[in-house]
Scaffold this motif. Structure first.
Motif, mmCIF file in Angstrom:
data_model
loop_
_atom_site.group_PDB
_atom_site.id
_atom_site.type_symbol
_atom_site.label_atom_id
_atom_site.label_comp_id
_atom_site.label_asym_id
_atom_site.label_seq_id
_atom_site.Cartn_x
_atom_site.Cartn_y
_atom_site.Cartn_z
ATOM 1 N N VAL A 76 35.724 45.646 30.860
ATOM 2 C CA VAL A 76 35.840 44.309 31.445
ATOM 3 C C VAL A 76 34.442 43.709 31.520
ATOM 4 C CG1 VAL A 76 36.632 42.982 33.442
ATOM 5 C CG2 VAL A 76 37.831 45.086 32.798
ATOM 6 N N THR A 77 34.306 42.480 31.040
ATOM 7 C CA THR A 77 33.017 41.784 31.075
ATOM 8 C C THR A 77 32.817 41.141 32.456
ATOM 9 O OG1 THR A 77 33.917 39.674 30.344
ATOM 10 C CG2 THR A 77 33.214 41.229 28.613
ATOM 11 N N PRO A 78 31.598 40.730 32.776
ATOM 12 C CA PRO A 78 31.388 40.012 34.038
ATOM 13 C C PRO A 78 32.284 38.765 34.157
ATOM 14 C CG PRO A 78 29.282 40.733 33.164
ATOM 15 C CD PRO A 78 30.314 41.023 32.103
ATOM 16 N N LYS A 79 32.494 38.085 33.052
ATOM 17 C CA LYS A 79 33.393 36.918 33.051
ATOM 18 C C LYS A 79 34.830 37.351 33.378
ATOM 19 C CE LYS A 79 34.760 33.076 30.053
ATOM 20 N NZ LYS A 79 34.605 32.477 28.714
ATOM 21 N N GLY A 80 35.240 38.523 32.886
ATOM 22 C CA GLY A 80 36.568 39.062 33.186
ATOM 23 C C GLY A 80 36.706 39.451 34.643
ATOM 24 N N VAL A 81 35.652 40.033 35.200
ATOM 25 C CA VAL A 81 35.652 40.388 36.632
ATOM 26 C C VAL A 81 35.837 39.119 37.463
ATOM 27 C CG1 VAL A 81 34.226 41.263 38.529
ATOM 28 C CG2 VAL A 81 34.271 42.478 36.340
ATOM 29 N N GLN A 82 35.114 38.066 37.119
ATOM 30 C CA GLN A 82 35.219 36.806 37.867
ATOM 31 C C GLN A 82 36.612 36.198 37.734
ATOM 32 O OE1 GLN A 82 32.776 35.516 40.001
ATOM 33 N NE2 GLN A 82 34.589 34.380 40.647
ATOM 34 N N ALA A 83 37.191 36.243 36.537
ATOM 35 C CA ALA A 83 38.533 35.693 36.328
ATOM 36 C C ALA A 83 39.568 36.459 37.154
ATOM 37 C CB ALA A 83 38.895 35.732 34.845
ATOM 38 N N ALA A 84 39.452 37.779 37.203
ATOM 39 C CA ALA A 84 40.377 38.589 37.997
ATOM 40 C C ALA A 84 40.201 38.305 39.486
ATOM 41 C CB ALA A 84 40.175 40.073 37.703
ATOM 42 N N LYS A 85 38.966 38.174 39.921
ATOM 43 C CA LYS A 85 38.697 37.852 41.328
ATOM 44 C C LYS A 85 39.274 36.483 41.677
ATOM 45 C CE LYS A 85 34.896 37.313 44.662
ATOM 46 N NZ LYS A 85 35.610 36.280 45.350
ATOM 47 N N ASP A 86 39.103 35.501 40.804
ATOM 48 C CA ASP A 86 39.640 34.159 41.042
ATOM 49 C C ASP A 86 41.168 34.191 41.138
ATOM 50 O OD1 ASP A 86 37.050 33.186 40.977
ATOM 51 O OD2 ASP A 86 37.231 32.349 38.939
ATOM 52 N N PHE A 87 41.813 34.961 40.262
ATOM 53 C CA PHE A 87 43.270 35.091 40.298
ATOM 54 C C PHE A 87 43.713 35.718 41.611
ATOM 55 C CE2 PHE A 87 47.225 37.347 39.688
ATOM 56 C CZ PHE A 87 48.012 36.453 38.970
ATOM 57 N N TYR A 88 43.074 36.813 41.986
ATOM 58 C CA TYR A 88 43.409 37.512 43.232
ATOM 59 C C TYR A 88 43.222 36.594 44.435
ATOM 60 C CZ TYR A 88 43.318 40.899 47.012
ATOM 61 O OH TYR A 88 43.577 41.553 48.185
ATOM 62 N N ASP A 89 42.110 35.883 44.474
ATOM 63 C CA ASP A 89 41.843 34.973 45.588
ATOM 64 C C ASP A 89 42.895 33.869 45.661
ATOM 65 O OD1 ASP A 89 39.599 36.468 46.249
ATOM 66 O OD2 ASP A 89 38.177 35.040 45.368
ATOM 67 N N ALA A 90 43.298 33.324 44.510
ATOM 68 C CA ALA A 90 44.312 32.261 44.488
ATOM 69 C C ALA A 90 45.654 32.777 44.994
ATOM 70 C CB ALA A 90 44.450 31.692 43.083
ATOM 71 N N VAL A 91 46.052 33.960 44.558
ATOM 72 C CA VAL A 91 47.324 34.540 45.010
ATOM 73 C C VAL A 91 47.272 34.814 46.508
ATOM 74 C CG1 VAL A 91 48.826 36.572 44.845
ATOM 75 C CG2 VAL A 91 47.971 35.468 42.772
ATOM 76 N N THR A 92 46.148 35.303 46.983
ATOM 77 C CA THR A 92 45.998 35.570 48.413
ATOM 78 C C THR A 92 46.105 34.281 49.222
ATOM 79 O OG1 THR A 92 44.617 37.487 47.947
ATOM 80 C CG2 THR A 92 44.464 36.567 50.159
ATOM 81 N N ARG A 93 45.426 33.237 48.766
ATOM 82 C CA ARG A 93 45.459 31.951 49.483
ATOM 83 C C ARG A 93 46.856 31.353 49.507
ATOM 84 N NH1 ARG A 93 40.809 31.153 46.570
ATOM 85 N NH2 ARG A 93 41.864 29.735 45.149
ATOM 86 N N VAL A 94 47.521 31.330 48.385
ATOM 87 C CA VAL A 94 48.846 30.716 48.328
ATOM 88 C C VAL A 94 49.881 31.547 49.088
ATOM 89 C CG1 VAL A 94 49.740 31.736 46.181
ATOM 90 C CG2 VAL A 94 50.348 29.392 46.791
ATOM 91 N N SER A 95 49.620 32.837 49.260
ATOM 92 C CA SER A 95 50.560 33.714 49.962
ATOM 93 C C SER A 95 50.476 33.602 51.480
ATOM 94 C CB SER A 95 50.310 35.168 49.560
ATOM 95 O OG SER A 95 50.527 35.348 48.188
ATOM 96 N N ARG A 96 49.431 33.021 51.982
ATOM 97 C CA ARG A 96 49.223 32.997 53.435
ATOM 98 C C ARG A 96 50.401 32.429 54.207
ATOM 99 N NH1 ARG A 96 43.142 31.497 52.694
ATOM 100 N NH2 ARG A 96 42.290 33.611 52.651
ATOM 101 N N GLY A 97 51.061 31.420 53.687
ATOM 102 C CA GLY A 97 52.175 30.811 54.409
ATOM 103 C C GLY A 97 53.535 31.393 54.090
ATOM 104 N N ALA A 98 53.588 32.394 53.238
ATOM 105 C CA ALA A 98 54.864 32.982 52.842
ATOM 106 C C ALA A 98 55.450 33.821 53.965
ATOM 107 C CB ALA A 98 54.677 33.833 51.594
ATOM 108 N N SER A 99 56.765 33.806 54.061
ATOM 109 C CA SER A 99 57.447 34.496 55.162
ATOM 110 C C SER A 99 57.234 36.009 55.152
ATOM 111 C CB SER A 99 58.942 34.191 55.118
ATOM 112 O OG SER A 99 59.508 34.686 53.919
ATOM 113 N N TRP A 100 56.958 36.610 54.012
ATOM 114 C CA TRP A 100 56.788 38.064 53.958
ATOM 115 C C TRP A 100 55.360 38.521 54.255
ATOM 116 C CZ3 TRP A 100 57.789 35.032 49.695
ATOM 117 C CH2 TRP A 100 56.738 34.878 48.812
#
Length: 108
Positions: A76-100
């Motif tokens: 994984v390149t540094p750009k790949g690490v950043q892309a994965a981190k961005d994806f994870y952060d987005a999923v975490t943020r959007v999940s905050r209001g989910a009932s589960w």
């Protein structure tokens, strides 16, 4: 933004470190998700991620354990690490209001 499978592939490769090659990545995804992963889908995604600069691949030396065949290694390149981190952060943020998602008090 990465797709789900792209994220899984990058994350599996990062977790495997120096042992990341196509077969090991495929096994990690299948064991972790409980879903089958075709080798064709894996190679297509590896190629796409490499074209985007998120992965780097190379052929290892041939090994007797593989009948003299080389492995396609993945890093994984540094750009790949950043892309994965961005994806994870987005999923975490959007999940905050989910009932589960458990709120800060520990209740669902």
């Amino acid at each position: 933004m990465l797709g789900e499978f792209e994220y899984l592939l990058i994350t599996a490769a990062a977790g495997l470190g120096g042992k990341a090659y196509s077969v090991a990545i495929r096994k990690e995804i299948e064991v972790t998700t409980g879903r089958r992963c075709s080798i064709g889908a894996l190679y297509t995604t590896i190629d796409r991620l490499e074209t985007k600069g998120l992965l780097k691949t190379w052929m290892s030396d041939a090994t007797p354990q593989r009948g003299g065949r080389a492995k396609r290694m993945v890093r994984v390149t540094p750009k790949g690490v950043q892309a994965a981190k961005d994806f994870y952060d987005a999923v975490t943020r959007v999940s905050r209001g989910a009932s589960w998602v458990v709120n800060r008090t520990g209740r669902a």
